[in-house]
Scaffold this motif. Structure first.
Motif, PDB file in Angstrom:
ATOM      1  N   SER A  53      -1.264  -0.523  -5.477  1.00 35.47           N
ATOM      2  CA  SER A  53      -1.102  -0.517  -4.020  1.00 35.47           C
ATOM      3  C   SER A  53       0.284  -0.956  -3.554  1.00 35.47           C
ATOM      4  CB  SER A  53      -2.166  -1.416  -3.379  1.00 35.47           C
ATOM      5  OG  SER A  53      -1.959  -2.761  -3.769  1.00 35.47           O
ATOM      6  N   LEU A  54       1.238  -1.017  -4.454  1.00 34.38           N
ATOM      7  CA  LEU A  54       2.570  -1.503  -4.075  1.00 34.38           C
ATOM      8  C   LEU A  54       3.192  -0.672  -2.959  1.00 34.38           C
ATOM      9  CD1 LEU A  54       4.915  -3.424  -4.361  1.00 34.38           C
ATOM     10  CD2 LEU A  54       5.753  -2.019  -6.271  1.00 34.38           C
ATOM     11  N   ILE A  55       3.062   0.646  -3.026  1.00 33.55           N
ATOM     12  CA  ILE A  55       3.643   1.477  -1.964  1.00 33.55           C
ATOM     13  C   ILE A  55       2.995   1.150  -0.626  1.00 33.55           C
ATOM     14  CG2 ILE A  55       3.848   3.849  -1.092  1.00 33.55           C
ATOM     15  CD1 ILE A  55       4.474   4.697  -3.974  1.00 33.55           C
ATOM     16  N   ASN A  56       1.688   0.943  -0.605  1.00 32.83           N
ATOM     17  CA  ASN A  56       1.005   0.552   0.639  1.00 32.83           C
ATOM     18  C   ASN A  56       1.551  -0.778   1.166  1.00 32.83           C
ATOM     19  OD1 ASN A  56      -0.623   2.788   0.386  1.00 32.83           O
ATOM     20  ND2 ASN A  56      -2.367   1.679  -0.415  1.00 32.83           N
ATOM     21  N   ILE A  57       1.777  -1.708   0.265  1.00 32.61           N
ATOM     22  CA  ILE A  57       2.312  -3.016   0.660  1.00 32.61           C
ATOM     23  C   ILE A  57       3.721  -2.855   1.246  1.00 32.61           C
ATOM     24  CG2 ILE A  57       3.100  -5.268  -0.203  1.00 32.61           C
ATOM     25  CD1 ILE A  57       0.779  -5.091  -2.265  1.00 32.61           C
ATOM     26  N   LEU A  58       4.540  -2.066   0.591  1.00 27.38           N
ATOM     27  CA  LEU A  58       5.910  -1.871   1.073  1.00 27.38           C
ATOM     28  C   LEU A  58       5.932  -1.115   2.397  1.00 27.38           C
ATOM     29  CD1 LEU A  58       7.794  -1.104  -2.265  1.00 27.38           C
ATOM     30  CD2 LEU A  58       7.697  -3.264  -0.998  1.00 27.38           C
ATOM     31  N   GLN A  59       5.061  -0.124   2.558  1.00 27.45           N
ATOM     32  CA  GLN A  59       4.986   0.589   3.835  1.00 27.45           C
ATOM     33  C   GLN A  59       4.575  -0.368   4.957  1.00 27.45           C
ATOM     34  OE1 GLN A  59       2.236   3.648   2.551  1.00 27.45           O
ATOM     35  NE2 GLN A  59       3.863   5.187   2.468  1.00 27.45           N
ATOM     36  N   ALA A  60       3.585  -1.200   4.707  1.00 30.87           N
ATOM     37  CA  ALA A  60       3.138  -2.163   5.720  1.00 30.87           C
ATOM     38  C   ALA A  60       4.242  -3.174   6.027  1.00 30.87           C
ATOM     39  CB  ALA A  60       1.865  -2.866   5.254  1.00 30.87           C
ATOM     40  N   THR A  61       4.968  -3.581   4.997  1.00 27.83           N
ATOM     41  CA  THR A  61       6.077  -4.524   5.182  1.00 27.83           C
ATOM     42  C   THR A  61       7.155  -3.899   6.065  1.00 27.83           C
ATOM     43  OG1 THR A  61       5.636  -5.530   3.031  1.00 27.83           O
ATOM     44  CG2 THR A  61       7.833  -5.894   3.975  1.00 27.83           C
ATOM     45  N   GLN A  62       7.482  -2.649   5.795  1.00 31.50           N
ATOM     46  CA  GLN A  62       8.481  -1.967   6.616  1.00 31.50           C
ATOM     47  C   GLN A  62       7.983  -1.780   8.045  1.00 31.50           C
ATOM     48  OE1 GLN A  62      11.389   0.908   5.033  1.00 31.50           O
ATOM     49  NE2 GLN A  62      10.190   2.412   6.176  1.00 31.50           N
ATOM     50  N   ASP A  63       6.697  -1.542   8.222  1.00 32.33           N
ATOM     51  CA  ASP A  63       6.139  -1.446   9.574  1.00 32.33           C
ATOM     52  C   ASP A  63       6.303  -2.763  10.330  1.00 32.33           C
ATOM     53  OD1 ASP A  63       5.379   1.181   9.185  1.00 32.33           O
ATOM     54  OD2 ASP A  63       3.264   0.703   8.786  1.00 32.33           O
ATOM     55  N   ILE A  64       6.172  -3.863   9.630  1.00 30.24           N
ATOM     56  CA  ILE A  64       6.281  -5.184  10.265  1.00 30.24           C
ATOM     57  C   ILE A  64       7.721  -5.510  10.639  1.00 30.24           C
ATOM     58  CG2 ILE A  64       6.076  -7.685   9.845  1.00 30.24           C
ATOM     59  CD1 ILE A  64       3.588  -6.965   8.073  1.00 30.24           C
ATOM     60  N   TYR A  65       8.650  -5.326   9.701  1.00 29.67           N
ATOM     61  CA  TYR A  65      10.031  -5.776   9.901  1.00 29.67           C
ATOM     62  C   TYR A  65      11.001  -4.656  10.282  1.00 29.67           C
ATOM     63  CZ  TYR A  65       8.142  -9.837   7.494  1.00 29.67           C
ATOM     64  OH  TYR A  65       7.356 -10.898   7.133  1.00 29.67           O
ATOM     65  N   GLY A  66      10.589  -3.408  10.119  1.00 27.98           N
ATOM     66  CA  GLY A  66      11.472  -2.280  10.390  1.00 27.98           C
ATOM     67  C   GLY A  66      12.300  -1.867   9.190  1.00 27.98           C
ATOM     68  N   TYR A  67      12.275  -2.661   8.152  1.00 27.39           N
ATOM     69  CA  TYR A  67      12.974  -2.417   6.894  1.00 27.39           C
ATOM     70  C   TYR A  67      12.380  -3.362   5.858  1.00 27.39           C
ATOM     71  CZ  TYR A  67      15.673  -6.722   7.542  1.00 27.39           C
ATOM     72  OH  TYR A  67      16.045  -8.029   7.684  1.00 27.39           O
ATOM     73  N   LEU A  68      12.932  -3.386   4.640  1.00 26.61           N
ATOM     74  CA  LEU A  68      12.419  -4.257   3.586  1.00 26.61           C
ATOM     75  C   LEU A  68      13.391  -5.409   3.319  1.00 26.61           C
ATOM     76  CD1 LEU A  68      11.119  -1.573   1.056  1.00 26.61           C
ATOM     77  CD2 LEU A  68       9.799  -2.868   2.748  1.00 26.61           C
ATOM     78  N   PRO A  69      13.164  -6.545   3.981  1.00 26.63           N
ATOM     79  CA  PRO A  69      14.036  -7.701   3.745  1.00 26.63           C
ATOM     80  C   PRO A  69      13.836  -8.266   2.337  1.00 26.63           C
ATOM     81  CG  PRO A  69      12.660  -8.020   5.699  1.00 26.63           C
ATOM     82  CD  PRO A  69      12.152  -6.822   4.984  1.00 26.63           C
ATOM     83  N   LEU A  70      14.903  -8.773   1.750  1.00 33.92           N
ATOM     84  CA  LEU A  70      14.839  -9.356   0.416  1.00 33.92           C
ATOM     85  C   LEU A  70      13.801 -10.473   0.350  1.00 33.92           C
ATOM     86  CD1 LEU A  70      15.944  -9.457  -2.452  1.00 33.92           C
ATOM     87  CD2 LEU A  70      17.712 -11.016  -1.630  1.00 33.92           C
ATOM     88  N   GLN A  71      13.753 -11.315   1.358  1.00 32.54           N
ATOM     89  CA  GLN A  71      12.795 -12.430   1.354  1.00 32.54           C
ATOM     90  C   GLN A  71      11.351 -11.903   1.320  1.00 32.54           C
ATOM     91  OE1 GLN A  71      13.359 -15.268   4.521  1.00 32.54           O
ATOM     92  NE2 GLN A  71      11.750 -16.616   3.771  1.00 32.54           N
ATOM     93  N   ALA A  72      11.098 -10.793   1.975  1.00 30.34           N
ATOM     94  CA  ALA A  72       9.753 -10.202   1.951  1.00 30.34           C
ATOM     95  C   ALA A  72       9.419  -9.702   0.552  1.00 30.34           C
ATOM     96  CB  ALA A  72       9.660  -9.068   2.967  1.00 30.34           C
ATOM     97  N   LEU A  73      10.381  -9.091  -0.120  1.00 30.33           N
ATOM     98  CA  LEU A  73      10.139  -8.590  -1.474  1.00 30.33           C
ATOM     99  C   LEU A  73       9.843  -9.738  -2.428  1.00 30.33           C
ATOM    100  CD1 LEU A  73      12.854  -5.810  -1.738  1.00 30.33           C
ATOM    101  CD2 LEU A  73      10.492  -5.643  -0.939  1.00 30.33           C
TER     102      LEU A  73
END
Length: 173
Positions: free
Chosen positions: A37-57
């Protein structure tokens, strides 16, 4: 890159800024134990922040069974993921065949001149991000732009610039 490596390589590619990682808790609860489910997690993360912040990863790695190297690899492989913040207005320029044949190159050039950026960049004021895409699925409107989900079709370079100027004017009002 291994899971225990310093994030020097990641810092070069991702924006490293403080974020509220608690916003990820519902995502981790929903997908954290689901294998694949990593892609789902990353998509949801990008929905939250607008991009993928290093701290989120890093937070995702610390709270799921995904190694940092795997997360980094997936995030950088798929073009759907943004590694840096985008502007308030995301401009997607179609470069598909129908748009190309009908003048997308000239529209793109006019936008680049107006915004003083190239595709893949964000204006200094953080207002606009310009991205080229392969197809927007609006071939009958070629050449077409999509700005924050709204399509603008049958464009000339002058009309595209006018749209940008109107958005700036309305945003400043």
């Amino acid at each position: 890159m291994c899971n225990n490596c310093k994030s020097e390589e990641m810092v070069k590619n991702f924006k490293d800024e403080a974020i509220d990682t608690s916003l990820l808790n519902p995502v981790i609860e929903k997908y954290g134990k689901v294998k694949g489910s990593l892609i789902n997690i990353l998509q949801a993360t990008q929905d939250i922040y607008g991009y993928l912040p290093l701290q989120a990863l890093n937070y995702i790695s610390d709270n799921t069974d995904n190694k940092k190297s795997v997360i980094y690899g997936v995030a950088t492989f798929y073009t759907q993921f943004r590694l840096k913040p985008i502007g308030k207005y995301l401009i997607l320029q179609c470069q598909g065949t129908a748009c190309h044949v009908n003048g997308s190159k000239e529209v793109s050039q006019a936008l680049c001149e107006e915004l003083k950026i190239l595709p893949g960049e964000t204006t200094e004021d953080g207002m606009f991000t310009l991205e080229d895409v392969s197809c927007l699925g609006c071939c009958s409107l070629a050449p077409v732009l999509m700005i924050n989900g709204e399509a603008y079709g049958n464009l000339t370079p002058a009309e595209a610039v006018k749209i940008i100027r109107n958005i700036r004017k309305e945003d400043l009002a």
